[in-house]
Design an enzyme around this catalytic site. Structure first.
Site, short mmCIF file in Angstrom:
data_model
loop_
_atom_site.label_atom_id
_atom_site.label_comp_id
_atom_site.label_asym_id
_atom_site.label_seq_id
_atom_site.Cartn_x
_atom_site.Cartn_y
_atom_site.Cartn_z
N HIS A 27 25.92 10.08 23.50
CA HIS A 27 24.93 10.14 24.72
C HIS A 27 24.88 11.88 24.73
O HIS A 27 23.87 12.20 25.44
CB HIS A 27 25.75 9.96 26.06
CG HIS A 27 26.93 10.41 26.58
ND1 HIS A 27 27.88 9.95 26.60
CD2 HIS A 27 26.79 11.56 27.50
CE1 HIS A 27 28.61 10.91 27.27
NE2 HIS A 27 28.00 11.84 27.76
N ASP A 64 30.80 5.70 21.36
CA ASP A 64 30.07 6.59 21.88
C ASP A 64 30.22 8.09 21.19
O ASP A 64 30.79 8.92 21.63
CB ASP A 64 30.34 7.03 23.36
CG ASP A 64 29.42 7.79 23.97
OD1 ASP A 64 28.29 8.54 23.44
OD2 ASP A 64 29.07 7.80 25.33
N SER A 76 32.53 15.46 28.19
CA SER A 76 32.14 14.52 27.30
C SER A 76 31.98 14.86 25.76
O SER A 76 31.57 16.14 25.67
CB SER A 76 30.63 14.08 27.40
OG SER A 76 30.79 12.72 28.49
N1 ARG Z 1 29.36 8.33 32.49
C1 ARG Z 1 29.27 8.97 31.34
C2 ARG Z 1 28.79 10.49 31.79
O1 ARG Z 1 28.94 10.75 33.07
C3 ARG Z 1 28.18 8.44 30.07
C4 ARG Z 1 26.94 8.50 30.59
C5 ARG Z 1 25.98 8.26 29.39
N2 ARG Z 1 25.75 6.64 29.42
C6 ARG Z 1 24.95 5.98 29.99
N3 ARG Z 1 25.10 4.60 29.69
N4 ARG Z 1 24.33 6.35 30.93
O2 ARG Z 1 28.26 11.25 31.42
N1 ASP Z 2 30.47 11.13 31.10
C1 ASP Z 2 30.82 12.55 31.42
C2 ASP Z 2 30.19 13.50 30.70
O1 ASP Z 2 29.10 13.38 29.93
C3 ASP Z 2 32.31 12.71 31.47
C4 ASP Z 2 32.84 12.22 32.82
O2 ASP Z 2 32.21 12.56 33.85
O3 ASP Z 2 34.30 11.98 32.90
O4 ASP Z 2 30.68 14.76 30.39
#
Ligand code: ARG
Ligand code: ASP
Length: 686
Positions: A84, A206, A621
């Protein structure tokens, strides 16, 4: 007396265990934490983590693109981060013939690695406190300018810690030639999509692979075919030994934003005003986009990325509200503040602070909330945003090449613009705005635009039938006068942000932050047992913990790892986000895991993701997850949604970060990508 003792005990109970794995520590000051880290199993020293003169782990951690973290894993500048985080680069290189998002991408050699305009990484050269220099009259600007003259590609910034009580200079080397080396298909890299996002158990691979290039002297340089792979001072050794519950974990990365020291008023704002409002408004937008995606496969693709962005924070805020409620954070902070008041009563320099903070919140919360409301509603109307961008492109002082570039970008935006969906969204957010905006704050200009058409429905119809920006072609030949009078331009002007960037939190408004400066000093005197760490602000931090499951509710225990068996259980060719590549199905069917076969829970399988107790947030991330010897065991990519109140209060019993196990990453590179040479480049024998 008895009551007071009870309160103190309650406070201790509330804060002490929270110290366990809480905190995001500045690497140059990590000596203070080394004792606690060693107790948990860490086998190295502070100089291994951060040193100016010797190569240390910090030389192998990169700020990736300014919004994520990455880690260097070979002598040839190979970098791992999340799928991502590399998403835009992967998408940029994707076409119908070469659909890397869907099929994945693997360079078979250096020549096939793909350059990415605008993508950079930064490596920290050093950090130092400059509070005294600034107090002595030096300006941050002059300090930064001097630091940037030290070497080629140097970038510097002065960042505030503890609401400006300390200022730190960060000096980075910035590399602008970063090439895409590999990415798994989205059905691995984004497996589970928005449904599994923020969820445990998780089965997402990921990750993506990049390489840093430098000039022949190993110095930063703009892209050139003559550039060569960067030779890092230090890279992470990859460990394929595996991890088990209780093992030490360290995360080294760039967390973006936390607010650990805010008062009960500020928590109340997040929990009862800001988050619920934003969740409601996004629920409405997601319903519109979701329904349109269901109805039309073309719209599904056009709005995939927009939907993912809106849904990501939407889910996170729901977890935050739930977590703050569960932890009773407001009540705990109130009790803490009552203790503080008693302590501060006879100290004139501190006695007024809570009142001053309270007054500042009372004076500024409404205005901040209105800006947040606009950002979530009227400022999301794409047709108006496009009009604003076009006005900027056509401004007299925009250079002709720049103008052409900006107009190309605007044209690109129409690839993902469906007028019917945009019309429905515009109506939705105008109504949402009216629902939350106090009558006396409603912008007169916007009101006049709507009243001229009779109703908000009629206004939106007018906008989407007469604006030249409603389609990709009509705006191109429009004259200056036509654009100036265009309804999308008028809407843009009525709702645009005239006050510059909104501070990232209510508490960072200058009029409020000024009281946090002395309040932080006071807290440090008042609460001498507490281990203070500066809030996350996109500067390099260390957090430590261990691999651990969690019991969320009675009888609801979550074990801290998942396996390929879980991927197969979720596999479903009929659902886009769960339709795995055939090669992965074949691997499972024949159990031909080869070197990656692992005995777990009494069966032969491959590990996929694991949980740990590290305190992390957005920006972490892509961060390396390291074992007690500083070897790479995983790549951090998420938290559980019920953890997300950790941005305000960390609960060691349930807050968990989620990482992809490095063994799954290597297996996918090797067996799905057929790029085993990269695994060998990382020093792992196949
Ligand atoms: N929750 C994670 C973060 O805040 C991953 C986000 C990307 N993945 C998604 N399915 N949108 O960045
Ligand atoms: N998924 C988040 C990021 O892209 C990490 C988190 O919020 O724990 O940095």
């Amino acid at each position: 007396m008895k009551k007071r003792l009870l309160t103190i005990l309650l406070l201790l109970a509330a804060w002490l265990p929270a110290m366990a794995d809480e905190g995001m520590w500045l690497p140059s000051l990590v000596a203070d934490r080394i004792g606690a880290m060693r107790e948990k199993g860490f086998e190295l020293t502070e100089a291994d983590i951060y040193s100016i003169n010797e190569a240390s782990m910090k030389d192998a951690v990169v700020l990736f693109g300014g919004f994520c973290t990455g880690e260097i894993v070979s002598e040839q500048g190979l970098v791992l981060t999340n799928h991502h985080c590399g998403y835009d680069a992967i998408q940029f290189h994707s076409t119908l013939e070469h659909d890397y998002l869907t099929r994945g991408f693997w360079a078979r050699n250096r020549q096939e690695e793909l350059p990415n305009e605008g993508l950079y990484v930064r490596i920290l050269v050093r950090m130092e406190e400059v509070t005294d220099r600034i107090q002595a009259g030096e300006t941050p600007k002059a300090i930064i300018a001097a630091a940037e003259r030290e070497g080629k590609g140097y970038r510097a910034s002065v960042e505030q810690m503890y609401y400006g009580n300390q200022q730190f200079l960060f000096v980075y080397r910035q590399y602008d030639d970063v090439r895409l080396v590999g990415a798994p298909p989205s059905s691995i890299g984004k497996f589970g999509g928005d449904t599994d996002n923020w969820i445990w158990p998780r089965h997402t691979g990921d990750f993506s692979v990049f390489r840093i290039y430098a000039d022949e002297n190993n110095e930063p340089a703009a892209y050139s075919p003559k550039n060569v792979p960067y030779r890092p001072k230090r890279h992470f050794k990859v460990s394929t030994e595996g991890v088990k519950e209780g093992d030490f974990t360290m995360i080294y990365g760039f967390p973006g934003n936390t607010q650990q020291y805010i008062t009960s008023d500020a928590v109340r704002y997040v929990q009862h005003r800001s988050d619920p409002m934003k969740i409601d408004l996004r629920t409405r937008r997601l319903a519109i986009i979701g329904a349109a995606q269901e109805a039309d496969p073309k719209v599904r693709i056009q709005y995939a990325s927009k939907h993912a962005n809106i849904a990501n924070a939407w889910k996170k805020w729901q977890g935050e509200v739930l977590g703050l409620k569960r932890l009773n954070t407001v009540a705990k902070k109130e009790a803490y503040e009552a203790e503080f008041r008693t302590w501060a009563a006879d100290k004139p320099e501190y006695a007024h602070l809570l009142d001053s903070l309270e007054a500042a919140y009372a004076a500024h919360t409404e205005a901040y909330c209105l800006q947040e409301l606009k950002n979530e509603t009227v400022r999301t109307i794409e047709i108006a945003t496009l009009a604003g961008r076009l006005a900027a492109a056509r401004r007299a002082d925009t250079a002709p090449e720049r103008r052409a570039e900006l107009e190309r970008e605007i044209e690109q935006s129409y690839k993902d613009f469906d007028p019917t969906v945009e019309r429905a969204l515009a109506l939705c957010v105008l109504q949402g705005f009216a629902d939350y905006c106090p009558a006396e704050s409603y912008p007169a200009e916007l009101k006049a635009l709507i009243e001229a058409q009779g109703s908000v429905e009629a206004y939106v119809d007018h906008l989407f039938t007469t604006s030249l920006l409603r389609s990709a072609e009509s705006w191109k030949s429009a004259t200056e006068e036509e654009l100036a009078a265009d309804p999308a331009t008028l809407l843009y002007k009525a709702v645009r942000n005239t006050q510059g960037r909104l501070p990232r939190n209510l508490s960072n408004l200058p009029a409020i932050e000024r009281w946090y400066r002395p309040f932080m000093q006071a807290l440090m005197c008042f609460d001498r047992e507490r281990a203070f760490f500066p809030d996350a602000n996109m500067t390099l931090r260390v957090s430590y913990g261990s691999i651990a499951g969690y019991e969320y509710a009675d009888g609801e225990y979550h074990i801290p790892h998942t396996t390929i068996d879980g991927i197969i259980a979720k596999d479903n060719p009929a659902i886009y986000d769960y339709d795995i590549p055939q090669s992965l199905r074949d691997l499972y069917a024949t159990k031909s895991y080869g070197r990656w076969a692992t005995e777990m829970g009494g069966r032969t399988t491959v590990p996929v993701c694991f949980l740990a107790t590290n305190h992390t947030t957005g920006g972490n991330s892509g961060s390396p997850v390291l074992n007690s010897r500083g070897e790479l065991i995983g790549i951090n990519f998420d938290r559980t949604w019920r953890s997300t109140m950790s941005d305000i209060e960390f609960d060691p019993t349930i807050c968990r970060n989620i990482a992809v196990d490095i063994r799954y990453v290597l297996m996918v590179i090797d067996r799905v990508g057929g790029a085993g040479y990269l695994v060998e480049e990382m020093g792992v024998k196949l």
